[in-house]
Design a protein around this motif. Sequence first.
Motif, short mmCIF file in Angstrom:
data_model
loop_
_atom_site.label_atom_id
_atom_site.label_comp_id
_atom_site.label_asym_id
_atom_site.label_seq_id
_atom_site.Cartn_x
_atom_site.Cartn_y
_atom_site.Cartn_z
N ASP A 82 0.81 -1.22 0.00
CA ASP A 82 0.00 0.00 0.00
C ASP A 82 0.84 1.27 0.00
O ASP A 82 0.30 2.37 0.10
CB ASP A 82 -0.98 0.01 1.18
CG ASP A 82 -0.27 -0.04 2.53
OD1 ASP A 82 0.97 -0.22 2.55
OD2 ASP A 82 -0.95 0.10 3.56
N GLU A 154 -4.84 -2.11 -1.49
CA GLU A 154 -5.35 -0.78 -1.85
C GLU A 154 -4.78 -0.27 -3.18
O GLU A 154 -4.17 0.80 -3.24
CB GLU A 154 -5.05 0.22 -0.72
CG GLU A 154 -5.68 -0.11 0.62
CD GLU A 154 -7.20 0.08 0.63
OE1 GLU A 154 -7.74 0.64 -0.34
OE2 GLU A 154 -7.84 -0.32 1.61
N ALA A 157 -6.40 3.28 -4.27
CA ALA A 157 -6.62 4.32 -3.26
C ALA A 157 -5.90 5.62 -3.60
O ALA A 157 -6.37 6.70 -3.27
CB ALA A 157 -6.17 3.81 -1.89
N ARG A 164 -9.43 5.18 -11.97
CA ARG A 164 -9.68 3.90 -11.30
C ARG A 164 -10.14 2.82 -12.27
O ARG A 164 -9.68 1.67 -12.19
CB ARG A 164 -10.69 4.09 -10.16
CG ARG A 164 -10.07 4.80 -8.98
CD ARG A 164 -11.10 5.15 -7.92
NE ARG A 164 -10.49 5.99 -6.88
CZ ARG A 164 -11.17 6.69 -6.00
NH1 ARG A 164 -12.50 6.64 -5.99
NH2 ARG A 164 -10.54 7.43 -5.11
N ILE A 183 -7.68 -8.58 -3.77
CA ILE A 183 -7.62 -7.12 -3.72
C ILE A 183 -8.18 -6.63 -2.39
O ILE A 183 -9.37 -6.81 -2.10
CB ILE A 183 -8.41 -6.48 -4.86
CG1 ILE A 183 -7.96 -7.02 -6.22
CG2 ILE A 183 -8.27 -4.96 -4.82
CD1 ILE A 183 -8.79 -6.50 -7.39
N THR A 185 -9.35 -3.48 -0.28
CA THR A 185 -9.80 -2.14 -0.63
C THR A 185 -10.87 -1.62 0.33
O THR A 185 -11.60 -2.40 0.94
CB THR A 185 -10.32 -2.09 -2.07
OG1 THR A 185 -10.62 -0.74 -2.42
CG2 THR A 185 -11.58 -2.92 -2.22
N HIS A 186 -10.94 -0.29 0.42
CA HIS A 186 -12.07 0.38 1.07
C HIS A 186 -13.08 0.85 0.03
O HIS A 186 -14.23 1.15 0.36
CB HIS A 186 -11.58 1.61 1.84
CG HIS A 186 -10.77 1.29 3.06
ND1 HIS A 186 -9.39 1.19 3.01
CD2 HIS A 186 -11.12 1.06 4.34
CE1 HIS A 186 -8.94 0.91 4.23
NE2 HIS A 186 -9.97 0.83 5.05
N ILE A 191 -14.99 -1.10 -7.10
CA ILE A 191 -14.29 -2.33 -7.49
C ILE A 191 -15.20 -3.56 -7.58
O ILE A 191 -14.83 -4.55 -8.19
CB ILE A 191 -13.13 -2.58 -6.49
CG1 ILE A 191 -11.97 -3.27 -7.17
CG2 ILE A 191 -13.59 -3.33 -5.25
CD1 ILE A 191 -10.69 -3.26 -6.36
#
Length: 241
Positions: A82, A154, A157, A164, A183, A185-186, A191
Amino acid sequence: MSEHLIVCRRLSKAYGPKVALSGVDLEVGRGRIVGLLGPNGSGKTTLIKLLCGLLQPTTGTLEINGQHIGPATKAQVSYLPDRMYFADWMKATDLFDLFRDFYQDFDYDKALAMCRSLGVEPKDRLKSMSKGTKEKVQLVLVMARKAQLYLLDEPIAGVDPAARDFILHTILTNYNEDGTVLISTHLIADIEKVLDEVIVLKSGRIMLHSTVDDIRERQGKSVDALFREIFKAQPLEGGLY
């Protein structure tokens, strides 16, 4: 060849008194794009680092492709951390030379082609690149390998929303289709359209492991909506574990 690419049995990891993962049982197949979801402190980065061999479990077992974590599994894993970890004086081509020497499955020509598609000049030094461009270079390094397991922490991010979809397209069109992409991710809404299945972690435990199709059919909602429902009573804060 093992039936499952990833197998965890009662996997736990503690940092002193802080428990980051607790009793995780998990099986992940091949040829999948899997979202590893959860708020900060849920254990996502810890699980990824265990799979990379950067951390050792406190208890339990972990296998990739039927092998315990070690040199053989590390050669099959392509890891995107990250944060950038290369020296700013290096050029992208310097990194490609390094990876070609270090990883037998690194495709130099594919890396150059990905740079062209992402608008990256491979002979520029990292110190002259924006944060988003540096992250694209890291993505190229990871996706130009023919790995069994791609671990992306991430990956979108640090890029603007307009980029993206381009990043996700790069991932989708360049991974080894016999392998699996995990993956973390937040940014679930951005996604989930590319995901085959999701693993949801909460306080170091698996709350949900399901295919995206099953969530939509059984729950009648998106992955993002279900995630918000699971964590609506829990503030999204805490340390990065």
